[in-house]
Write a protein that holds these residues in place. Structure first.
Motif, PDB file in Angstrom:
ATOM      1  N   UNK A  62       0.666  -1.588   0.046  1.00  0.00           N
ATOM      2  CA  UNK A  62       0.326  -0.083   0.052  1.00  0.00           C
ATOM      3  C   UNK A  62       0.897   1.110  -0.490  1.00  0.00           C
ATOM      4  N   UNK A  63       2.233   1.225   0.896  1.00  0.00           N
ATOM      5  CA  UNK A  63       2.799   2.428   0.772  1.00  0.00           C
ATOM      6  C   UNK A  63       3.727   2.687  -0.554  1.00  0.00           C
ATOM      7  N   UNK A  64       3.769   1.946  -1.119  1.00  0.00           N
ATOM      8  CA  UNK A  64       4.693   2.026  -3.006  1.00  0.00           C
ATOM      9  C   UNK A  64       3.245   1.973  -3.454  1.00  0.00           C
ATOM     10  N   UNK A  65       2.440   1.562  -3.180  1.00  0.00           N
ATOM     11  CA  UNK A  65       1.602   2.489  -3.793  1.00  0.00           C
ATOM     12  C   UNK A  65       1.180   3.741  -4.209  1.00  0.00           C
ATOM     13  N   UNK A  66       1.029   4.204  -2.528  1.00  0.00           N
ATOM     14  CA  UNK A  66       0.341   5.814  -2.316  1.00  0.00           C
ATOM     15  C   UNK A  66       1.518   6.440  -2.922  1.00  0.00           C
ATOM     16  N   UNK A  67       2.911   6.055  -2.637  1.00  0.00           N
ATOM     17  CA  UNK A  67       3.996   6.779  -3.180  1.00  0.00           C
ATOM     18  C   UNK A  67       3.636   7.164  -4.891  1.00  0.00           C
ATOM     19  N   UNK A  68       3.378   5.748  -5.681  1.00  0.00           N
ATOM     20  CA  UNK A  68       3.760   6.328  -6.750  1.00  0.00           C
ATOM     21  C   UNK A  68       2.414   7.320  -7.283  1.00  0.00           C
ATOM     22  N   UNK A  69       1.343   7.070  -6.609  1.00  0.00           N
ATOM     23  CA  UNK A  69      -0.042   7.922  -7.119  1.00  0.00           C
ATOM     24  C   UNK A  69       0.991   9.758  -6.167  1.00  0.00           C
ATOM     25  N   UNK A  70       1.160   9.725  -5.857  1.00  0.00           N
ATOM     26  CA  UNK A  70       1.426  10.340  -4.910  1.00  0.00           C
ATOM     27  C   UNK A  70       2.239  11.276  -6.606  1.00  0.00           C
ATOM     28  N   UNK A  71       3.526  10.546  -6.717  1.00  0.00           N
ATOM     29  CA  UNK A  71       4.642  10.803  -7.992  1.00  0.00           C
ATOM     30  C   UNK A  71       3.947  11.932  -9.039  1.00  0.00           C
ATOM     31  N   UNK A  72       3.423  10.942  -9.268  1.00  0.00           N
ATOM     32  CA  UNK A  72       1.827  11.104 -10.951  1.00  0.00           C
ATOM     33  C   UNK A  72       0.756  12.012 -10.232  1.00  0.00           C
ATOM     34  N   UNK A  73       0.333  12.523  -9.506  1.00  0.00           N
ATOM     35  CA  UNK A  73      -0.621  13.999  -8.984  1.00  0.00           C
ATOM     36  C   UNK A  73      -0.264  15.002  -8.930  1.00  0.00           C
ATOM     37  N   UNK A  74       2.132  14.895  -8.411  1.00  0.00           N
ATOM     38  CA  UNK A  74       3.082  15.958  -8.104  1.00  0.00           C
ATOM     39  C   UNK A  74       3.733  16.406  -9.136  1.00  0.00           C
ATOM     40  N   UNK A  75       4.042  14.877  -9.714  1.00  0.00           N
ATOM     41  CA  UNK A  75       5.073  15.734 -11.243  1.00  0.00           C
ATOM     42  C   UNK A  75       3.915  14.458 -12.238  1.00  0.00           C
TER      43      UNK A  75
END
Length: 102
Positions: A62-75
């Motif tokens: 879940x943490x890895x998926x959240x990190x990916x989602x954050x990056x796609x949202x921010x950058x």
């Protein structure tokens, strides 16, 4: 008894195997995406495997998926480039192992 399958052998539905491999590849991609590795480092297979394992143990799926989602949202632009690199690296790392399993 000749021609009969021993009781301990099970027939595995290939569809289930494909789904499992897809899940494993997705998790590995997310873990490598959130890792510290950079494409410019040209990491070895061992380095890639260690980074993936470290990120999964550190962040969980879940943490890895959240990190990916954050990056796609921010950058989103850089995230697309990084994910393309991740998939290129994983195709080289996972291909020999997938071939052995078939």
């Amino acid at each position: 008894m000749f021609g009969c399958q021993p009781e301990f052998l099970q027939v595995v539905d290939i569809g289930e195997f494909d789904i499992m491999m897809s899940t494993v590849k997705d998790l590995a991609a997310e873990a490598l995406f959130v890792s510290y590795l950079q494409p410019s480092e040209c990491p070895s297979r061992k380095t890639l495997e260690e980074a993936i394992t470290t990120m999964i143990l550190r962040h969980g799926s879940d943490g890895c998926a959240a990190g990916v989602a954050t990056e796609f949202g921010d950058h989103p632009e850089s995230a697309v480039r990084r994910m393309a690199w991740v998939h290129t690296e994983l195709s080289e790392v996972l291909a020999p192992r997938i071939a052995v399993l078939h």
